[in-house]
Design an enzyme around this catalytic site. Sequence first.
Site, PDB file in Angstrom:
ATOM      1  N   GLY A  47       0.054   6.340 -39.431  1.00 34.61           N
ATOM      2  CA  GLY A  47      -1.305   6.842 -39.292  1.00 34.61           C
ATOM      3  C   GLY A  47      -2.131   6.504 -40.514  1.00 34.61           C
ATOM      4  O   GLY A  47      -1.583   6.231 -41.596  1.00 34.61           O
ATOM      5  N   GLN A  52      -8.907   7.153 -46.695  1.00 33.50           N
ATOM      6  CA  GLN A  52      -7.846   6.418 -47.403  1.00 33.50           C
ATOM      7  C   GLN A  52      -8.226   4.966 -47.649  1.00 33.50           C
ATOM      8  O   GLN A  52      -7.600   4.302 -48.478  1.00 33.50           O
ATOM      9  CB  GLN A  52      -6.539   6.458 -46.598  1.00 33.50           C
ATOM     10  CG  GLN A  52      -5.900   7.822 -46.534  1.00 33.50           C
ATOM     11  CD  GLN A  52      -4.589   7.743 -45.785  1.00 33.50           C
ATOM     12  OE1 GLN A  52      -4.568   7.803 -44.570  1.00 33.50           O
ATOM     13  NE2 GLN A  52      -3.500   7.580 -46.510  1.00 33.50           N
ATOM     14  N   CYS A 100       2.947   9.360 -47.229  1.00 32.83           N
ATOM     15  CA  CYS A 100       1.519   9.069 -47.113  1.00 32.83           C
ATOM     16  C   CYS A 100       1.242   7.754 -47.835  1.00 32.83           C
ATOM     17  O   CYS A 100       1.730   7.555 -48.956  1.00 32.83           O
ATOM     18  CB  CYS A 100       0.719  10.210 -47.741  1.00 32.83           C
ATOM     19  SG  CYS A 100      -1.061   9.976 -47.649  1.00 32.83           S
ATOM     20  N   LEU A 101       0.466   6.881 -47.205  1.00 43.33           N
ATOM     21  CA  LEU A 101       0.160   5.591 -47.842  1.00 43.33           C
ATOM     22  C   LEU A 101      -0.604   5.780 -49.152  1.00 43.33           C
ATOM     23  O   LEU A 101      -0.575   4.900 -50.009  1.00 43.33           O
ATOM     24  CB  LEU A 101      -0.648   4.700 -46.892  1.00 43.33           C
ATOM     25  CG  LEU A 101       0.087   4.202 -45.642  1.00 43.33           C
ATOM     26  CD1 LEU A 101      -0.830   3.314 -44.810  1.00 43.33           C
ATOM     27  CD2 LEU A 101       1.369   3.465 -45.990  1.00 43.33           C
ATOM     28  N   HIS A 142      -1.512  15.684 -40.133  1.00 34.94           N
ATOM     29  CA  HIS A 142      -1.527  15.003 -41.439  1.00 34.94           C
ATOM     30  C   HIS A 142      -2.823  14.199 -41.604  1.00 34.94           C
ATOM     31  O   HIS A 142      -3.490  14.297 -42.650  1.00 34.94           O
ATOM     32  CB  HIS A 142      -0.294  14.090 -41.549  1.00 34.94           C
ATOM     33  CG  HIS A 142      -0.243  13.273 -42.796  1.00 34.94           C
ATOM     34  ND1 HIS A 142       0.767  13.410 -43.732  1.00 34.94           N
ATOM     35  CD2 HIS A 142      -1.062  12.291 -43.280  1.00 34.94           C
ATOM     36  CE1 HIS A 142       0.541  12.565 -44.736  1.00 34.94           C
ATOM     37  NE2 HIS A 142      -0.551  11.869 -44.477  1.00 34.94           N
ATOM     38  N   GLU A 143      -3.170  13.417 -40.578  1.00 32.60           N
ATOM     39  CA  GLU A 143      -4.363  12.562 -40.686  1.00 32.60           C
ATOM     40  C   GLU A 143      -5.643  13.395 -40.666  1.00 32.60           C
ATOM     41  O   GLU A 143      -6.599  13.102 -41.389  1.00 32.60           O
ATOM     42  CB  GLU A 143      -4.385  11.513 -39.570  1.00 32.60           C
ATOM     43  CG  GLU A 143      -3.175  10.588 -39.530  1.00 32.60           C
ATOM     44  CD  GLU A 143      -2.854   9.931 -40.866  1.00 32.60           C
ATOM     45  OE1 GLU A 143      -3.775   9.746 -41.688  1.00 32.60           O
ATOM     46  OE2 GLU A 143      -1.668   9.623 -41.095  1.00 32.60           O
ATOM     47  N   HIS A 146      -6.628  14.604 -43.995  1.00 36.89           N
ATOM     48  CA  HIS A 146      -7.346  13.653 -44.848  1.00 36.89           C
ATOM     49  C   HIS A 146      -8.862  13.769 -44.664  1.00 36.89           C
ATOM     50  O   HIS A 146      -9.632  13.493 -45.586  1.00 36.89           O
ATOM     51  CB  HIS A 146      -6.922  12.215 -44.541  1.00 36.89           C
ATOM     52  CG  HIS A 146      -5.610  11.821 -45.154  1.00 36.89           C
ATOM     53  ND1 HIS A 146      -5.389  11.850 -46.512  1.00 36.89           N
ATOM     54  CD2 HIS A 146      -4.450  11.370 -44.604  1.00 36.89           C
ATOM     55  CE1 HIS A 146      -4.145  11.434 -46.761  1.00 36.89           C
ATOM     56  NE2 HIS A 146      -3.553  11.147 -45.627  1.00 36.89           N
TER      57      HIS A 146
HETATM   58 NI    NI Z   1      -1.617  10.370 -45.495  1.00 35.31          NI
END
Ligand code: NI
Length: 179
Positions: A47, A52, A100-101, A142-143, A146
Amino acid sequence: MAILKVANLGNPILRVPSDPVKNIQAPEIQRVIDDMLETMREYRGVGLAAPQVHRSLQIVTIELDADLGAPPAPVASPTVLINPRIVPATEQSEEDWEGCLSIPGLRGKVPRYTDIEVQAHDRRGRPLNFTAHDFFARVIQHEYDHLIGTMFLDRMKSLETLTFLEEYGRYWARREDAE
Ligand code: NI
């Protein structure tokens, strides 16, 4: 399409609430979505949220591996959620590993609701209403976080499970397999 630079933890853009998308069909919005999909695949994320990639907009992309379960019909895969709203559909939550990226190399156990109701628009602007379960629900939560400036670290009940990937493989993956 283009692979975008991913903002890492500490970048203030990850900590501010993002703006609703007003004109979903606008070419610049469609381009952001295409670039997010390409960036997510390049870095093998399940995701990605627009903040991000330095776009403070309420856009989320998700693509699950087939073995992790398909999104519920009529939700397309890859899944694009624009201006999403989520509410828990249960009081039950489960702890499981997340990465997480924007926090490269770390994982930690995060509690998430197992079932959520999701309202959003797809990339064509069509309204989406669905119930998400388990891993798909986890990724959406999670997304979504953000988009409100929240990182998975903030959701951990304790930082005791915060783990580098190498140590995850050495100490945790094996132990979980044995359970
Ligand atoms: Ni993340």
